[in-house]
Design an enzyme around this catalytic site. Structure first.
Site, short mmCIF file in Angstrom:
data_model
loop_
_atom_site.label_atom_id
_atom_site.label_comp_id
_atom_site.label_asym_id
_atom_site.label_seq_id
_atom_site.Cartn_x
_atom_site.Cartn_y
_atom_site.Cartn_z
CB SER A 38 -0.96 0.02 1.19
OG SER A 38 -0.25 0.17 2.40
CE LYS A 91 -2.71 2.11 4.73
NZ LYS A 91 -2.14 1.03 4.01
#
Length: 170
Positions: A38, A91
């Site tokens: 990701s 993230k």
């Protein structure tokens, strides 16, 4: 008698080092594995391999930022999943409290509530992030990623940048 004394001395030093290590990793800096793609290409780009198998990146996580929740756009952070506290995600922060956020793929515009932030993975096609679970509480953030610590050929600072397909303004 000498062996017992040497064993006690070793155990005492080992325990002391362990306590100091736990304190440092809890308050100042730790190491975290990066799982999945990701955050590719920033983290786990898939180019490093050992016998044909990809090697996960390991990153340094600075924790002093947690004292006053000092974060800015583009910071890569480690946080507990809002849906499962046992999972950790890594993230990039794209919006901070009080800002408006929208994505080009959606017509929704949302104001980030106080005490929350919006996080997204660099690889949007395979990222479970705020687009799935909404803004995350800053209290779930466990630290800011500063450097890649492993594998050796990737050691270096993690670049701070904001994804291009996100619209954010105060």
């Amino acid at each position: 008698m000498g062996t017992r004394s040497a064993l006690w001395s070793f155990a005492n030093k080992f325990f002391t080092c362990g306590v100091i290590g736990v304190y440092v990793s809890d308050r100042f800096v730790g190491v975290a594995p990066v799982r999945g793609s990701s955050m590719s290409p920033t983290l786990n780009p898939g180019t490093t391999s050992l016998m044909g198998l990809p090697i996960d990146d390991y990153v340094l996580v600075e924790k002093r930022c947690l004292q006053n929740y000092k974060f800015s756009h583009g910071d890569v952070v480690v946080f507990s999943s809002p849906s499962n506290h046992k999972e950790r995600h890594i993230k990039r922060i794209t919006a901070l409290p009080g800002e408006w956020i929208g994505t080009r793929h959606s017509y929704d515009v949302l104001k980030i509530p106080e005490g929350h932030c919006w996080v997204e993975g660099d690889n949007s096609s395979s990222s479970l992030d705020s687009r799935s679970f909404g803004p995350i509480p800053l209290a779930l953030v466990q630290g800011r990623v500063t450097h890649i610590a492993w594998p050796p050929q990737r050691i270096g600072a993690v670049e701070k940048r904001t994804p291009q397909d996100t619209i954010s303004s105060s």
